[in-house]
Design an enzyme around this catalytic site. Structure first.
Site, mmCIF file in Angstrom:
data_model
loop_
_atom_site.group_PDB
_atom_site.id
_atom_site.type_symbol
_atom_site.label_atom_id
_atom_site.label_comp_id
_atom_site.label_asym_id
_atom_site.label_seq_id
_atom_site.Cartn_x
_atom_site.Cartn_y
_atom_site.Cartn_z
ATOM 1 N N TYR A 12 0.745 -1.083 0.056
ATOM 2 C CA TYR A 12 0.084 0.029 0.019
ATOM 3 C C TYR A 12 0.976 1.365 -0.006
ATOM 4 C CZ TYR A 12 -3.714 -3.252 1.628
ATOM 5 O OH TYR A 12 -4.786 -4.150 1.881
ATOM 6 N N LEU A 50 -17.573 -0.463 1.654
ATOM 7 C CA LEU A 50 -18.314 0.455 0.801
ATOM 8 C C LEU A 50 -17.958 0.101 -0.561
ATOM 9 C CD1 LEU A 50 -16.767 3.507 2.773
ATOM 10 C CD2 LEU A 50 -18.857 2.034 3.197
HETATM 11 N N1 LIG Z 1 -6.519 -8.100 2.231
HETATM 12 C C1 LIG Z 1 -6.686 -7.638 0.940
HETATM 13 O O1 LIG Z 1 -6.633 -8.372 -0.258
HETATM 14 C C2 LIG Z 1 -7.450 -6.210 0.872
HETATM 15 C C3 LIG Z 1 -8.035 -5.888 -0.340
HETATM 16 C C4 LIG Z 1 -8.726 -4.570 -0.624
HETATM 17 C C5 LIG Z 1 -8.913 -3.672 0.429
HETATM 18 N N2 LIG Z 1 -8.160 -4.255 1.585
HETATM 19 C C6 LIG Z 1 -8.268 -3.200 2.795
HETATM 20 O O2 LIG Z 1 -9.553 -2.792 3.107
HETATM 21 C C7 LIG Z 1 -9.562 -1.449 3.083
HETATM 22 C C8 LIG Z 1 -10.728 -0.822 2.598
HETATM 23 O O3 LIG Z 1 -11.250 -1.216 1.274
HETATM 24 P P1 LIG Z 1 -11.217 -0.214 -0.007
HETATM 25 O O4 LIG Z 1 -10.080 0.624 0.144
HETATM 26 O O5 LIG Z 1 -10.878 -1.377 -1.061
HETATM 27 O O6 LIG Z 1 -12.542 0.167 -0.421
HETATM 28 P P2 LIG Z 1 -13.847 0.815 0.603
HETATM 29 O O7 LIG Z 1 -13.425 1.277 1.954
HETATM 30 O O8 LIG Z 1 -14.938 -0.042 0.367
HETATM 31 O O9 LIG Z 1 -13.892 2.212 -0.280
HETATM 32 C C9 LIG Z 1 -13.091 3.353 -0.295
HETATM 33 C C10 LIG Z 1 -13.702 4.441 -1.127
HETATM 34 O O10 LIG Z 1 -14.849 4.902 -0.653
HETATM 35 C C11 LIG Z 1 -14.788 6.265 -0.536
HETATM 36 N N3 LIG Z 1 -15.780 6.617 0.697
HETATM 37 C C12 LIG Z 1 -15.056 6.322 2.207
HETATM 38 N N4 LIG Z 1 -16.094 6.950 2.813
HETATM 39 C C13 LIG Z 1 -17.112 7.319 2.211
HETATM 40 C C14 LIG Z 1 -18.455 7.809 2.428
HETATM 41 N N5 LIG Z 1 -18.658 7.789 3.788
HETATM 42 N N6 LIG Z 1 -19.253 8.218 1.716
HETATM 43 C C15 LIG Z 1 -18.957 8.065 0.303
HETATM 44 N N7 LIG Z 1 -17.673 7.545 -0.087
HETATM 45 C C16 LIG Z 1 -16.672 7.119 0.926
HETATM 46 C C17 LIG Z 1 -13.409 6.509 -0.211
HETATM 47 O O11 LIG Z 1 -13.119 8.158 -0.766
HETATM 48 P P3 LIG Z 1 -12.087 8.995 -0.140
HETATM 49 O O12 LIG Z 1 -10.741 8.117 0.113
HETATM 50 O O13 LIG Z 1 -11.831 10.027 -1.185
HETATM 51 O O14 LIG Z 1 -12.530 9.490 0.981
HETATM 52 C C18 LIG Z 1 -12.791 5.569 -1.259
HETATM 53 O O15 LIG Z 1 -12.960 6.072 -2.581
HETATM 54 C C19 LIG Z 1 -8.285 -0.968 2.212
HETATM 55 O O16 LIG Z 1 -7.914 0.475 2.255
HETATM 56 C C20 LIG Z 1 -7.376 -1.913 2.716
HETATM 57 O O17 LIG Z 1 -6.986 -1.413 3.930
HETATM 58 C C21 LIG Z 1 -7.741 -5.305 1.862
#
Ligand SMILES: NC(=O)c1ccc[n+]([C@@H]2O[C@H](COP(=O)([O-])OP(=O)(O)OC[C@H]3O[C@@H](n4cnc5c(N)ncnc54)[C@H](OP(=O)(O)O)[C@@H]3O)[C@@H](O)[C@H]2O)c1
Length: 267
Positions: free
Chosen positions: A50, A185
């Protein structure tokens, strides 16, 4: 209840019920993590790929909070020498120990037994408090536990009302393995769904808050990522309302095994 609320792991230690994801949180990582912890987050999820570990470390050094108050999740890659990787990540963040370290994804062959044994050694040497996996189907989790004698405490998987598995949840509950919900999300891609909007309207909440509340009430631990302060503050404000059974069922009915990566590895 707030984001410092904890859930018990099978080891008896406790983990916050909600955390901050940091994938793609590369714009001002340190300032964002600092702001999020000051707003109330107590768990931070990261991985070496990351690129956020140094920024997280900088934020944690700026914040006047006991180390014991924070819960830091790191990951080893499938081609890592896991023990060395744990030390590498601690060095990047500037910590003496991680609270939880996961195998990021199963290696192409086998269940990752060698990686797991190295993580067990890192845990026994005090470099990590708890160990777990990520992206593991139930069967592979069992294979790993049978081969090594130790069941992971956590499985971090993609998990939202649009993509989840009650069978896997049941499997994990029976073994006392906590599911950490990543992309809770759906990376923002389905927040305008009309059925979700109807539930949000009924509760006077945003679609994102409904998704996180659903995850919490399933007994899973969401780790939403947010760069924007308005987003990470909004995502914390999910502890003062409860979805009724009727809405939980309506949200369950949205399941289409959606995955932002293509396919859910566990169904
Ligand atoms: N273990 C694995 O293989 C794996 C894979 C994927 C992810 N992960 C972990 O899980 C975490 C979360 O998953 P993700 O980053 O894929 O996606 P997510 O948390 O589902 O979505 C993040 C997105 O949603 C937006 N967002 C956040 N809060 C919001 C709200 N209240 N209203 C509207 N939009 C909102 C963010 O925008 P802004 O950033 O512009 O605020 C960003 O674009 C990752 O960051 C990582 O730490 C792990």
């Amino acid at each position: 209840m707030d984001a410092s609320e904890t859930i018990e792991l099978r080891t008896g230690r406790r983990m916050p019920v909600l955390g901050l994801g940091t994938w793609q949180l590369t714009r001002e990582t340190a300032a964002t993590v600092q702001g999020a912890v000051e707003a109330g987050y107590r768990m931070i999820d990261t991985a070496v790929d990351y690129g956020t570990q140094p920024g997280i470390g900088e934020a944690l050094r700026r914040i006047e909070l006991d180390r014991a108050e924070l819960f830091v999740v790191t990951k080893v890659e499938e081609d890592d020498q896991a023990y060395d990787a744990v030390q590498r990540d601690l060095g990047e963040i500037g910590l003496d120990y991680a609270d939880l370290t996961l195998i990021h994804r199963p290696p192409p062959s086998g269940a990752g037994e060698a990686l797991w044994r190295e993580l067990m050694r890192a845990r026994d040497d005090g470099l990590v408090r708890d160990i777990g996996v990520s992206n593991y189907p139930g069967k592979l989790l069992d294979t790993l536990a049978e081969a090594t004698g130790e069941m992971p405490a956590v499985n971090q998987i993609e998990w939202s009302p649009f993509g989840f598995s009650d069978a896997l949840l049941h499997h994990h509950r029976e073994r006392n393995v906590v599911i950490q919900a990543y992309s809770p999300l759906m990376r923002g891609r389905r927040l305008d769904d009309e059925r979700l909007a109807r539930v949000a309207e009924k509760y006077g909440r945003t679609p994102a808050q409904i998704l996180l509340r659903w995850s919490l009430q399933k007994g899973t631990v969401p780790i939403p990522k947010a760069n924007r302060r308005a987003h990470y503050e909004e995502n914390l404000a999910v502890f003062d309302f409860e979805l009724a059974d009727e809405e939980m069922s309506a949200l369950d009915a949205l399941n289409e095994h959606y995955s932002s990566l293509g396919t859910l590895p566990y169904v």
